[in-house]
Design an enzyme around this catalytic site. Structure first.
Site, mmCIF file in Angstrom:
data_model
loop_
_atom_site.group_PDB
_atom_site.id
_atom_site.type_symbol
_atom_site.label_atom_id
_atom_site.label_comp_id
_atom_site.label_asym_id
_atom_site.label_seq_id
_atom_site.Cartn_x
_atom_site.Cartn_y
_atom_site.Cartn_z
ATOM 1 N N ASN A 1 0.877 -1.248 -0.008
ATOM 2 C CA ASN A 1 0.070 0.033 0.144
ATOM 3 C C ASN A 1 0.975 1.264 0.019
ATOM 4 O OD1 ASN A 1 -2.404 -1.496 0.229
ATOM 5 N ND2 ASN A 1 -2.173 -1.547 2.565
ATOM 6 N N GLY B 1 1.809 -1.471 3.706
ATOM 7 C CA GLY B 1 1.040 -2.598 3.412
ATOM 8 C C GLY B 1 1.697 -3.652 4.132
ATOM 9 N N ASP C 1 3.785 -5.880 12.110
ATOM 10 C CA ASP C 1 4.250 -6.412 10.912
ATOM 11 C C ASP C 1 5.695 -6.854 11.155
ATOM 12 O OD1 ASP C 1 1.710 -6.029 9.629
ATOM 13 O OD2 ASP C 1 2.395 -4.260 8.800
#
Length: 362
Positions: free
Chosen positions: A70, A98, A312
């Protein structure tokens, strides 16, 4: 091949004291203080074997990420706006991000041979996103352009570093096609990382192709709703944060005891062996299907600037750490340090540490 690693009730590495933020506690049920505990290394349990990396022709194990990429539009706001309120932002920045791309970049920066399988649109952000991955040493051979815009995330960043995110799927949720070359990379993966910012059928197909992998790791972020039994049957490690864990189980997760109970409930939904819970400033918990729990405190490396991408980073560093031969305990320490570094910098992908950034802390 990695065997069992025995840990005392309070464990610290040779150069870290018990009060270090890297100290670990393991417990099962209600252990006596100082009682020896262990977490067996059982990645690859779907294939009936302990974790053992079969190196590729390059001599280096491979980590493959299938997921989202993203353009993050970050607005600096004093607080979240109330319903019907217009709130002025003090700044706006655009960063690559993202969940899939963040995890691929994190693993590659920490020394893993990393392939990214994903989709970008045919817009102005596509080249920026591909370049950011390549600058992080990610192989983008299987990053496919599709019609329409790239994925986009609107991030409301508060002074505390906490964020609220709105995602427009764009290319991530468009029709997916795996090329024969991408399918071959997936069949040869040693570890596969998945997230929920792409359609679930994409994750299922990727996990089926990677059936020979030592582990399939699913980060639960990116979508609401239950996980299908078909996907859970293909996954070895499920990694939610507390909010995602509550959504998946319908159980409270505010306290450590509640989080562990919810993780044990989630383990009953499929054959996976581990639930890795990300708890922000409260650290993390690794819960096994055998009843063991490994606790890792959060690592503080400075003032919190931006928490975007920290989860993440943590998941990728844990998976990459085990791939590189670390025990679960060492991999959790490594992941905590990586996430601790991440939150002291702005932007999702730009904030991810390189291997050298963590050496002085480990």
């Amino acid at each position: 091949m990695l065997g069992h690693r025995h840990l005392p009730g309070i464990h610290s590495t040779s150069h870290l004291g018990q009060n270090s933020p890297l100290a670990l506690t393991t417990f099962r049920g209600q252990p006596r203080r100082g009682e020896p505990q262990h977490i067996p290394h059982r990645w690859g349990r779907r294939c009936g074997r302990r974790y053992s990396v079969q190196c590729s022709a390059s001599g280096k194990p491979t980590l493959v990420v299938v997921g989202s990429v993203n353009a993050d539009l970050v607005f600096d706001v004093p607080r979240l706006p109330a319903a019907g309120e217009t709130l002025e932002a003090s700044a706006m920045s655009t960063f690559p991000g993202g969940k899939g791309a963040n995890q691929a970049a994190a693993a590659a920066r920490l020394g893993c041979r990393t392939y990214f399988v994903g989709q970008v649109g045919k817009d102005a952000n596509a080249s920026m996103l591909q370049r950011a991955l390549e600058d992080s040493a990610v192989d983008t051979t299987h990053l496919r352009p599709v019609d329409g815009p790239s994925g986009t995330a609107v991030v409301l960043l508060q002074p505390s570093g906490e964020n609220s995110i709105i995602i427009v799927g764009g290319a991530n949720t468009a029709e997916w096609t795996f090329s024969p070359a991408a399918e071959e990379v997936l069949r040869g993966a040693d570890v596969l990382l998945l997230q929920r910012e792409v359609p679930e059928h994409v994750n299922i197909h990727a996990a089926e192709l990677a059936e020979a992998a030592s582990a399939v790791v699913l980060d639960c972020g990116g979508a609401e709703g239950p996980l299908s039994p078909q996907l859970l049957a293909l996954v070895d490690v499920v990694s939610p944060n507390e909010t995602e864990l509550q959504s998946l189980t319908g159980m409270p997760t505010e306290t450590e005891e509640q989080a562990v109970a919810a993780a044990r409930q989630l383990l009953k939904k499929g054959p996976m062996g581990f639930v890795l819970i990300k708890r922000g400033a409260a650290g993390s918990l690794l819960v096994t299907d055998g009843g063991d729990v490994l606790k890792q405190e959060a690592v503080t490396m400075g003032d919190v600037v931006d928490t975007t991408g920290a989860g993440d980073c943590f998941t990728a560093a844990y998976a990459g750490g085990v791939l590189q031969g670390r025990s679960e305990a060492d991999a959790l320490r490594y992941a905590a340090a990586a996430a601790g570094f991440c939150v002291t910098h702005r932007g999702a992908m730009p904030s991810l540490p390189w291997k050298e950034d963590l050496e002085e802390w480990l």
